[in-house]
Scaffold this active site. Structure first.
Site, short mmCIF file in Angstrom:
data_model
loop_
_atom_site.label_atom_id
_atom_site.label_comp_id
_atom_site.label_asym_id
_atom_site.label_seq_id
_atom_site.Cartn_x
_atom_site.Cartn_y
_atom_site.Cartn_z
N LYS A 52 37.42 44.26 41.76
CA LYS A 52 37.60 42.81 41.86
C LYS A 52 37.80 42.41 43.33
O LYS A 52 37.25 41.41 43.79
CB LYS A 52 38.78 42.35 40.99
CG LYS A 52 38.44 42.41 39.50
CD LYS A 52 39.63 42.19 38.58
CE LYS A 52 39.21 42.47 37.13
NZ LYS A 52 40.27 42.32 36.14
N GLN A 96 46.56 42.18 35.79
CA GLN A 96 45.71 43.16 35.12
C GLN A 96 46.39 43.72 33.87
O GLN A 96 47.57 44.09 33.91
CB GLN A 96 45.35 44.30 36.10
CG GLN A 96 44.35 45.32 35.58
CD GLN A 96 42.96 44.74 35.35
OE1 GLN A 96 42.55 43.77 35.98
NE2 GLN A 96 42.21 45.34 34.44
N ASP A 119 41.42 34.25 34.35
CA ASP A 119 41.06 35.15 33.25
C ASP A 119 40.79 34.38 31.96
O ASP A 119 40.21 34.92 31.01
CB ASP A 119 42.23 36.11 32.97
CG ASP A 119 42.00 37.49 33.56
OD1 ASP A 119 40.84 37.89 33.74
OD2 ASP A 119 43.01 38.17 33.84
N1 GUN Z 1 41.98 44.47 31.27
C1 GUN Z 1 40.76 44.68 30.74
N2 GUN Z 1 39.95 43.62 30.96
C2 GUN Z 1 40.70 42.72 31.64
C3 GUN Z 1 40.42 41.44 32.15
O1 GUN Z 1 39.32 40.87 32.02
N3 GUN Z 1 41.44 40.83 32.81
C4 GUN Z 1 42.67 41.39 32.95
N4 GUN Z 1 43.62 40.71 33.59
N5 GUN Z 1 42.96 42.60 32.47
C5 GUN Z 1 41.98 43.25 31.83
#
Ligand code: GUN
Length: 293
Positions: A52, A96, A119
């Protein structure tokens, strides 16, 4: 059979985002700023968050990574969330998942200012998405919709089976595929307790597999001519690989792909699109596209 190339599509979209950011900043706007909070040292999460940050660089965004120890308390994490909520330079941020078991994920998600929830996990965004109002849509389902659109896969009036009912993928995916403005499909959601799962899949024009079981979708479950979207990313041990594992999708690609009109590979299908949609959401946050500043 067409391979739906998520890696190439994501690269195109990132270039589009970067061009827009350069034009915005040339006109005096500040660079979009995405922050990420990572708690602990889970290998998968670490890789996702690093990717990211790299995507932010590729798009011309500013990024901040807050890496906390496993033993961070819920209260400490909530203080970090609050700081990011208040920071006027941060346009959007993510925490996350998964979080260590001593921290309530739901409590943390609900503490995020929904206007910075890139998100799309906050109940305000989930609810607005469900009734078709402007909002942040979670990245994986949004990326899948973008792939279907860019590859001109017909969805209106088609029968779509979503395998899995997670909050992150299955549920929002089913909502979007059902909505008139998006998929306009007839949607069936199947899960671990569904009866006649094979028969349901056999009827489907589109299967979206998000159950996290490698090779679950086999050739006998697929109608010839169907489009298959594989969201699975299970790490399977593999000593022949440098990292010691390979990513396995939910679909038996070797035997299913010859039957399909179109299919996403793993890796290189849905995965790259997910991060790219997070970048799109961050750009929308910086521009106050969904919620006025
Ligand atoms: N864990 C797995 N996929 C995601 C996501 O799209 N966002 C976040 N914050 N955690 C994740």
């Amino acid at each position: 059979m067409q391979i739906i190339d998520g890696k190439a599509t994501a690269a195109t979209i990132k270039a589009e985002i970067k061009a827009e950011v350069e034009s915005m900043t040339a006109n005096g706007a500040k660079r979009p700023h995405l922050a990420a909070i990572l708690v602990g040292h889970d290998g998968g999460s670490l890789t996702y968050v690093k990717n990211k940050v790299l995507a932010c660089e590729a798009c011309g965004f500013k990024s901040t990574l807050i890496h906390l120890e496993d033993n961070t308390t819920e209260e400490e994490l909530l203080q970090h969330v609050d700081r990011l909520n208040q920071d006027p330079d941060v346009d959007g941020f993510i925490v996350q998942l998964p979080l260590p078991s001593h921290i309530s994920e739901q409590k943390v998600i609900e503490a995020i200012d929904y206007r910075k929830d890139v998100d799309g996990f906050h109940p305000v965004n989930v609810g607005r998405m469900a009734i078709g109002l402007p909002c942040f849509i979670s990245a994986t389902p949004k990326g899948i919709m973008e792939l279907l659109r860019r590859y001109e896969v017909p969805t209106s009036g088609k029968k779509c089976v979503v395998l899995g009912r997670s909050n992150i993928v299955g549920r929002p995916m089913a909502q979007l595929m059902m909505q008139k403005e998006y998929g306009d499909s007839t949607v069936t959601v199947c899960h671990s307790h569904s009866a006649n799962l094979r028969e349901e899949c056999q009827q489907a024009d589109i299967i979206i597999a998000a159950i996290g079981r490698p090779g679950f979708v086999t050739a006998d479950m697929v109608k010839p001519g169907a489009t298959i979207i594989d969201v699975g990313t299970t790490r399977v041990p593999d000593v022949s690989r440098k990292q010691g594992f390979r990513l396995c999708g939910d679909v038996d690609f070797e035997h299913v792909s010859p039957l399909c009109t179109a299919i996403t590979p793993v890796p290189g299908g849905v995965g790259p699109m997910t991060i790219c949609m997070l970048m799109q959401n961050t750009l929308a946050a910086a521009k106050h596209t969904y919620y006025p500043g």
